[in-house]
Design a protein around this motif. Structure first.
Motif, short mmCIF file in Angstrom:
data_model
loop_
_atom_site.label_atom_id
_atom_site.label_comp_id
_atom_site.label_asym_id
_atom_site.label_seq_id
_atom_site.Cartn_x
_atom_site.Cartn_y
_atom_site.Cartn_z
N VAL B 71 0.92 -0.72 0.33
CA VAL B 71 0.22 0.01 0.11
C VAL B 71 0.72 1.39 0.39
CG1 VAL B 71 -0.20 0.18 2.30
CG2 VAL B 71 -1.37 0.93 1.06
N THR B 72 1.77 1.10 0.22
CA THR B 72 2.67 2.52 0.84
C THR B 72 3.55 3.14 -0.62
OG1 THR B 72 4.50 0.72 1.44
CG2 THR B 72 3.66 2.25 3.15
N TRP B 73 3.43 1.60 -1.63
CA TRP B 73 3.53 2.12 -2.72
C TRP B 73 2.64 2.58 -3.66
CZ3 TRP B 73 6.85 -2.06 -4.70
CH2 TRP B 73 7.13 -3.25 -3.51
N SER B 74 1.74 2.26 -3.65
CA SER B 74 0.92 1.88 -4.88
C SER B 74 -1.01 3.12 -4.69
CB SER B 74 0.24 0.83 -4.98
OG SER B 74 -0.96 0.10 -3.81
N GLU B 75 -0.62 3.56 -3.32
CA GLU B 75 -2.22 4.59 -3.18
C GLU B 75 -3.45 3.65 -3.21
OE1 GLU B 75 -1.37 8.72 -4.59
OE2 GLU B 75 0.68 7.89 -4.18
N ALA B 76 -3.44 2.86 -3.70
CA ALA B 76 -4.14 1.85 -3.62
C ALA B 76 -4.31 1.08 -1.58
CB ALA B 76 -4.15 0.68 -4.06
N THR B 77 -6.17 1.87 -0.90
CA THR B 77 -6.40 2.16 -0.18
C THR B 77 -6.44 0.76 -0.20
OG1 THR B 77 -6.73 3.95 0.33
CG2 THR B 77 -7.70 2.79 1.60
N PRO B 78 -6.07 -0.18 1.53
CA PRO B 78 -6.61 -1.66 0.70
C PRO B 78 -8.50 -1.76 1.50
CG PRO B 78 -4.92 -1.54 2.97
CD PRO B 78 -5.01 0.37 2.35
N ARG B 79 -9.24 -2.11 1.36
CA ARG B 79 -10.63 -2.65 1.16
C ARG B 79 -10.90 -2.62 2.81
NH1 ARG B 79 -13.31 -5.79 -2.08
NH2 ARG B 79 -11.79 -7.02 -2.24
N PRO B 80 -11.30 -2.61 3.82
CA PRO B 80 -11.86 -3.10 4.73
C PRO B 80 -12.80 -4.02 5.16
CG PRO B 80 -13.15 -1.01 4.94
CD PRO B 80 -12.67 -1.50 3.46
N ARG B 107 -8.11 -5.33 4.22
CA ARG B 107 -7.42 -3.52 6.05
C ARG B 107 -8.50 -4.73 6.77
NH1 ARG B 107 -4.97 -2.63 9.87
NH2 ARG B 107 -4.58 -0.73 11.29
N GLN B 108 -8.03 -5.19 8.16
CA GLN B 108 -9.11 -5.21 8.72
C GLN B 108 -8.44 -4.58 10.43
OE1 GLN B 108 -10.08 -9.15 10.06
NE2 GLN B 108 -8.92 -9.79 11.68
N GLU B 110 -9.84 -5.04 14.36
CA GLU B 110 -9.13 -5.84 15.58
C GLU B 110 -9.12 -6.94 14.76
OE1 GLU B 110 -7.46 -4.59 18.28
OE2 GLU B 110 -7.64 -6.50 18.88
N PRO B 111 -8.11 -8.31 14.83
CA PRO B 111 -7.28 -7.85 14.78
C PRO B 111 -6.75 -6.98 14.24
CG PRO B 111 -7.33 -9.94 15.68
CD PRO B 111 -8.55 -9.43 15.64
N SER B 112 -5.53 -5.80 14.07
CA SER B 112 -5.18 -5.29 12.89
C SER B 112 -3.78 -5.85 12.33
CB SER B 112 -3.73 -5.03 14.31
OG SER B 112 -3.04 -4.10 12.71
N GLY B 113 -4.66 -5.87 10.97
CA GLY B 113 -4.10 -7.09 9.74
C GLY B 113 -3.86 -6.91 8.03
N LEU B 114 -3.31 -7.14 6.81
CA LEU B 114 -3.34 -6.56 6.42
C LEU B 114 -2.83 -8.00 5.43
CD1 LEU B 114 -3.03 -3.66 4.29
CD2 LEU B 114 -0.35 -3.56 5.01
N LEU B 115 -3.96 -7.57 3.91
CA LEU B 115 -3.12 -8.70 3.15
C LEU B 115 -3.47 -8.21 1.96
CD1 LEU B 115 -6.30 -11.01 3.39
CD2 LEU B 115 -4.42 -10.99 4.53
N GLN B 116 -1.84 -8.01 1.34
CA GLN B 116 -1.56 -7.51 0.37
C GLN B 116 -1.24 -8.64 -0.57
OE1 GLN B 116 0.40 -3.74 1.31
NE2 GLN B 116 1.64 -4.92 2.15
N GLY B 117 -1.84 -9.29 -1.02
CA GLY B 117 -1.46 -10.22 -2.31
C GLY B 117 -2.46 -11.57 -2.46
N ALA B 118 -2.92 -11.78 -1.07
CA ALA B 118 -3.32 -13.52 -0.63
C ALA B 118 -4.79 -12.58 -0.87
CB ALA B 118 -3.49 -13.38 0.91
#
Lengths: 290, 290
Positions: B71-80, B107-108, B110-118
């Motif tokens: 997300v830090t390169w792409s500006e594609a905000t993760p979907r909650p 993006r989740q 609680e618990p804090s989580g981020l999927l980037q590809g999965a």
């Protein structure tokens, strides 16, 4: 011009990638130096030691009492616990530059464990605190909890906590010189202690927060340390609950463990790691001379 | 000479340091290539993609649907989450070489989580298995357990297991091409599952055994993987107990999770990671075209 006092032996500790050297005359410290060293064999250890001591102008083939050398280079078979904290003997290895006297580590069968350096810090603490019984916690790349009774190391348990903090913390900006975020540390500690099985999940959550840039570096570092130390305290509970405690380590790491233990109602004595290492090396040398 | 079929778009996945590219004509795969890539910015990603696709002779400014960009390169905000498994839209970024269509992660809170590809592998599995409800486990550097219901990702939990196996296993001789020591894996798994709080202590014991050269490399690697996957299964129990399960991952990692789950009486469907990634990218593209 008065002649400078001449060192008659060197005390050396190699631990966690860090080499510490004291130029000694009997029991007096004449000089000391230390530095990071990339060492992966006895030869490269000798090279690093020669380079670090170049300015000390020590004579060739000086006796060197050294703690922390990996068993795979030194052929100094680790002593099985339970055993005297102070090694009764050393393994002599003569090289072109130095006459090494290698202090053996400690070995435990179940759970499988190996101390390579920590045992000499323990020996130093006990040489300065006669008749001390209790549990000594030694933070470091590998942290160690050692049960001490009647001058013996009875058993110990190691944890990879420090190394995991270093590896996983290296991803973010290094907040080493900034103050710890106490609140974040305390919360993560409490959480890590009460639900240690969630460790790998918490580490992934921390990673997500960092990837999203939503957590300042010092807060992330404090939560990482708190989470891992909390899980370690949970697993080492039998070692600290209701025991007389001492923490021996570098100031930064030791203060985290002191804070964590105090919060569990388990206050501890704190002792400086380098001072204990030197005291331990001296105690081993004295024992050999007797 | 007949003209070769011309790609009209590229499907790309960047995950775990690995770049996979499919040259596509509509829904048909014309060609594919893959490779490890050291990438730390959008610019270096474009460079790596140009270099990898040089032999494919694709025209400039080809549309590229890409999954896994941080997300830090792409500006594609993760979907909650909870949200549709198949991303309804992409973020367009035009560059000199390619017209990127970036698939956002998940993006989740609680618990804090981020999927980037999965998330795109999950989308692929669901596009091939309509109306599938259950839990998908995705081994990788970060392993993910995602709860799926009515085509939505409801929640997920990540673990650093794969990365810890890689970091801690790298110390010993790499047994990648040798068979896994099944017995050692099973024992460590069972131990890790029943006493997950002892994780950091077990890792230190494994370290000691290696330092003493008392354990063959494949046995040590199997115990490391078993210990960490056991602790993960303990923490993820709510995700797999009594659930319909699928495991999506590279063959080597997926087979360890399949084995581990089978031993807990929780059989799972296994699906190939690359195939699911491609199916997911195609599903997102189709959704956009509709």
């Amino acid at each position: 011009m008065a002649e400078a006092a001449q060192a008659d032996w060197l005390a050396v500790e190699w631990l966690d990638g860090h080499l510490s050297v004291w130029a000694m005359q009997g029991s007096a410290v004449l000089d000391s130096c230390e530095g990071a060293a990339s060492v992966d064999s006895l030869e490269s250890f000798i090279d690093a030691l020669s380079s670090l001591t170049a300015d000390l102008q020590v004579p060739r083939r000086l006796p060197v009492f050294v703690a922390g050398l990996p068993v795979t280079w030194s052929e100094a078979t680790p002593r099985p616990v339970p055993c005297d904290a102070i090694a009764p003997d050393t393994v002599a290895v003569k090289t072109e530059s130095f006459d090494l006297q290698i202090i053996p580590g400690l070995r435990q069968r179940e759970p499988s464990g190996l101390l390579q350096g920590a045992e000499t810090r323990i020996a130093g603490f006990l040489s300065l605190n006669k008749d001390w019984d209790g549990v000594i916690c030694l933070p470091g790349a590998t942290s160690v909890w050692a049960q001490i009774s009647a001058g013996e190391v009875v058993s110990f348990q190691s944890f990879l906590t420090g190394e995991l903090i270093a590896i996983l913390g290296a991803e973010g900006p290094a907040p080493k010189d900034t103050a710890l975020d106490d609140t974040a540390f305390d919360e993560a500690l409490s959480d890590g202690l009460s639900r240690p099985e969630r460790l790998a999940g918490r580490l992934a959550s921390l990673r997500a927060d960092r990837a999203l840039g939503e957590m300042p570096g010092p807060t992330a570092q404090a939560r990482l340390a708190g989470t891992l130390i909390g899980a370690e305290l949970a697993a080492a509970r039998a070692y600290w609950l209701g025991q007389t405690l001492a923490v021996i380590g570098p100031e930064a790491e030791a203060s985290l463990y002191m804070r964590a233990l105090a919060q569990q109602g388990a206050p501890a004595t704190q002792a400086d790691a380098k001072r204990m290492a030197l005291a331990g090396i001296c105690a081993v040398r004295r024992g050999k001379a007797d």
